[in-house]
Design a protein around this motif. Structure first.
Motif, PDB file in Angstrom:
ATOM      1  N   PHE A  10      -9.627  -5.886 -14.532  1.00  0.00           N
ATOM      2  CA  PHE A  10      -9.045  -5.310 -13.330  1.00  0.00           C
ATOM      3  C   PHE A  10     -10.066  -5.420 -12.212  1.00  0.00           C
ATOM      4  CE2 PHE A  10      -6.320  -3.193 -16.453  1.00  0.00           C
ATOM      5  CZ  PHE A  10      -5.083  -3.475 -15.892  1.00  0.00           C
ATOM      6  N   GLU A  11      -9.595  -5.716 -11.016  1.00  0.00           N
ATOM      7  CA  GLU A  11     -10.481  -5.898  -9.874  1.00  0.00           C
ATOM      8  C   GLU A  11     -11.094  -4.569  -9.427  1.00  0.00           C
ATOM      9  OE1 GLU A  11     -11.816  -8.400  -8.630  1.00  0.00           O
ATOM     10  OE2 GLU A  11     -12.209  -8.067  -6.528  1.00  0.00           O
ATOM     11  N   CYS A  12     -10.275  -3.603  -9.109  1.00  0.00           N
ATOM     12  CA  CYS A  12     -10.750  -2.291  -8.626  1.00  0.00           C
ATOM     13  C   CYS A  12      -9.738  -1.236  -9.037  1.00  0.00           C
ATOM     14  CB  CYS A  12     -10.903  -2.302  -7.107  1.00  0.00           C
ATOM     15  SG  CYS A  12     -12.161  -3.422  -6.502  1.00  0.00           S
ATOM     16  N   TYR A  13      -9.675  -0.916 -10.313  1.00  0.00           N
ATOM     17  CA  TYR A  13      -8.578  -0.071 -10.778  1.00  0.00           C
ATOM     18  C   TYR A  13      -8.657   1.386 -10.327  1.00  0.00           C
ATOM     19  CZ  TYR A  13     -11.491   0.775 -15.016  1.00  0.00           C
ATOM     20  OH  TYR A  13     -12.476   1.066 -15.908  1.00  0.00           O
ATOM     21  N   GLY A  14      -9.645   1.729  -9.540  1.00  0.00           N
ATOM     22  CA  GLY A  14      -9.680   3.050  -8.931  1.00  0.00           C
ATOM     23  C   GLY A  14      -8.670   3.193  -7.810  1.00  0.00           C
ATOM     24  N   TYR A  15      -8.215   2.056  -7.251  1.00  0.00           N
ATOM     25  CA  TYR A  15      -7.227   2.124  -6.180  1.00  0.00           C
ATOM     26  C   TYR A  15      -6.226   0.968  -6.194  1.00  0.00           C
ATOM     27  CZ  TYR A  15     -10.049  -1.362  -3.710  1.00  0.00           C
ATOM     28  OH  TYR A  15     -10.741  -2.498  -3.382  1.00  0.00           O
ATOM     29  N   SER A  16      -6.367   0.011  -7.133  1.00  0.00           N
ATOM     30  CA  SER A  16      -5.475  -1.146  -7.134  1.00  0.00           C
ATOM     31  C   SER A  16      -5.068  -1.533  -8.543  1.00  0.00           C
ATOM     32  CB  SER A  16      -6.182  -2.339  -6.470  1.00  0.00           C
ATOM     33  OG  SER A  16      -5.356  -3.483  -6.492  1.00  0.00           O
ATOM     34  N   ASN A  17      -3.874  -2.113  -8.656  1.00  0.00           N
ATOM     35  CA  ASN A  17      -3.404  -2.599  -9.959  1.00  0.00           C
ATOM     36  C   ASN A  17      -3.727  -4.078 -10.167  1.00  0.00           C
ATOM     37  OD1 ASN A  17      -1.575  -3.836  -8.212  1.00  0.00           O
ATOM     38  ND2 ASN A  17       0.208  -3.371  -9.478  1.00  0.00           N
TER      39      ASN A  17
ATOM     40  N   GLY B  28      -2.268  16.538  -5.035  1.00  0.00           N
ATOM     41  CA  GLY B  28      -3.046  15.670  -4.167  1.00  0.00           C
ATOM     42  C   GLY B  28      -2.294  14.395  -3.845  1.00  0.00           C
ATOM     43  N   ILE B  29      -2.962  13.529  -3.140  1.00  0.00           N
ATOM     44  CA  ILE B  29      -2.420  12.216  -2.758  1.00  0.00           C
ATOM     45  C   ILE B  29      -3.313  11.153  -3.387  1.00  0.00           C
ATOM     46  CG2 ILE B  29      -1.983  10.633  -0.823  1.00  0.00           C
ATOM     47  CD1 ILE B  29      -0.119  12.922  -0.633  1.00  0.00           C
ATOM     48  N   TYR B  30      -2.698  10.114  -3.930  1.00  0.00           N
ATOM     49  CA  TYR B  30      -3.453   8.998  -4.503  1.00  0.00           C
ATOM     50  C   TYR B  30      -3.001   7.726  -3.811  1.00  0.00           C
ATOM     51  CZ  TYR B  30      -6.527   7.123  -8.070  1.00  0.00           C
ATOM     52  OH  TYR B  30      -7.600   6.577  -8.716  1.00  0.00           O
TER      53      TYR B  30
ATOM     54  N   VAL C  19       0.871  -1.170   0.000  1.00  0.00           N
ATOM     55  CA  VAL C  19       0.000   0.000   0.000  1.00  0.00           C
ATOM     56  C   VAL C  19       0.908   1.221   0.000  1.00  0.00           C
ATOM     57  CG1 VAL C  19      -1.813   1.251   1.221  1.00  0.00           C
ATOM     58  CG2 VAL C  19      -1.768  -1.254   1.280  1.00  0.00           C
ATOM     59  N   ARG C  20       0.629   2.136  -0.904  1.00  0.00           N
ATOM     60  CA  ARG C  20       1.449   3.338  -0.971  1.00  0.00           C
ATOM     61  C   ARG C  20       0.567   4.553  -1.240  1.00  0.00           C
ATOM     62  NH1 ARG C  20       2.163   1.685  -6.615  1.00  0.00           N
ATOM     63  NH2 ARG C  20       1.816   3.569  -7.846  1.00  0.00           N
ATOM     64  N   GLU C  21       1.109   5.727  -0.937  1.00  0.00           N
ATOM     65  CA  GLU C  21       0.452   6.986  -1.274  1.00  0.00           C
ATOM     66  C   GLU C  21       1.391   7.753  -2.188  1.00  0.00           C
ATOM     67  OE1 GLU C  21      -0.606   8.975   2.379  1.00  0.00           O
ATOM     68  OE2 GLU C  21      -2.559   7.986   2.391  1.00  0.00           O
ATOM     69  N   ASP C  22       0.887   8.111  -3.350  1.00  0.00           N
ATOM     70  CA  ASP C  22       1.674   8.870  -4.317  1.00  0.00           C
ATOM     71  C   ASP C  22       1.247  10.328  -4.300  1.00  0.00           C
ATOM     72  OD1 ASP C  22       2.761   6.443  -5.076  1.00  0.00           O
ATOM     73  OD2 ASP C  22       1.617   6.278  -6.939  1.00  0.00           O
ATOM     74  N   ALA C  23       2.225  11.226  -4.277  1.00  0.00           N
ATOM     75  CA  ALA C  23       1.945  12.646  -4.455  1.00  0.00           C
ATOM     76  C   ALA C  23       1.745  12.856  -5.950  1.00  0.00           C
ATOM     77  CB  ALA C  23       3.106  13.490  -3.939  1.00  0.00           C
ATOM     78  N   ILE C  24       0.587  13.408  -6.320  1.00  0.00           N
ATOM     79  CA  ILE C  24       0.270  13.566  -7.737  1.00  0.00           C
ATOM     80  C   ILE C  24      -0.041  15.023  -8.062  1.00  0.00           C
ATOM     81  CG2 ILE C  24      -0.637  11.212  -7.938  1.00  0.00           C
ATOM     82  CD1 ILE C  24      -3.492  12.590  -7.972  1.00  0.00           C
ATOM     83  N   GLN C  25       0.076  15.328  -9.347  1.00  0.00           N
ATOM     84  CA  GLN C  25      -0.378  16.612  -9.851  1.00  0.00           C
ATOM     85  C   GLN C  25      -1.504  16.317 -10.831  1.00  0.00           C
ATOM     86  OE1 GLN C  25       2.633  19.160 -11.463  1.00  0.00           O
ATOM     87  NE2 GLN C  25       1.180  20.731 -12.068  1.00  0.00           N
TER      88      GLN C  25
END
Length: 171
Positions: A94-101, A16-18, A3-9
């Motif tokens: 994809f299982e839940c590509y809104g938050y998982s690969n 934001g954070i993803y 589980v990770r949080e990516d800083a995104i633009q």
């Protein structure tokens, strides 16, 4: 699982954070008998605190590069005790590509023979049973089957014209 949080633009330039869950792909298998009946498994799912019917499915976390057909054969045998002479790939979702690969390889298993199950520790209390195709549809419609992978796999099978039309039998 990672589980990770990516800083995104974002596209508009805001930041934001993803949150992302990285998880090994898994397989789901639709084991169909010549009479059209389908084998499902019921097991307790800790995150939702209940037992549900679903297709046999799983992953080999310690062998992430394993061939999906081999994983499908292994999971089918482990959970149902069945060996499939024919294993047909239906697709990849994809299982839940809104938050998982994590993705899922879907297989249709035919020409089945029973060889004996070999459940993992997490699968204690797992039950396997055959249902008619119409019973499976009714279970989805009533909410008795709530597993998104199972619902999607049955839907894909129907769209491809592979869903059993016979009444099938139950054990």
């Amino acid at each position: 699982m990672t589980v990770r949080e990516d800083a995104i633009q974002r596209q508009d330039g805001s930041h934001g954070i993803y949150g992302v869950v990285e998880k090994v792909d898994f397989v789901a298998i639709i084991p169909v008998e010549p009479d059209g009946s389908i084998h499902l498994v019921e097991q307790y799912r800790y995150p939702v605190g209940a037992r549900f019917w679903e297709l046999p499915q799983g992953s080999w976390e310690l062998s992430p590069q394993a061939d999906p057909v081999s994983v499908a054969r292994g999971e089918l045998r482990e959970e149902t005790g069945l060996h499939a002479e024919d294993m047909v790939k239906l697709g990849y979702l994809f299982e839940c590509y809104g938050y998982s690969n994590q993705g899922c390889h879907l297989f249709l298993a035919r020409r089945l023979r029973y060889e004996g199950s070999d459940l993992d520790l997490e699968e204690q209390g797992l039950v396997c049973r055959r249902f008619t195709a119409s019973e499976v549809v009714a279970m989805i419609e009533s909410g008795r089957i709530r597993d998104a992978t199972t619902v999607a796999a049955i839907g894909l099978m129907m769209m491809k014209g592979l869903f059993p039309q016979g009444s099938g039998g139950t054990d």
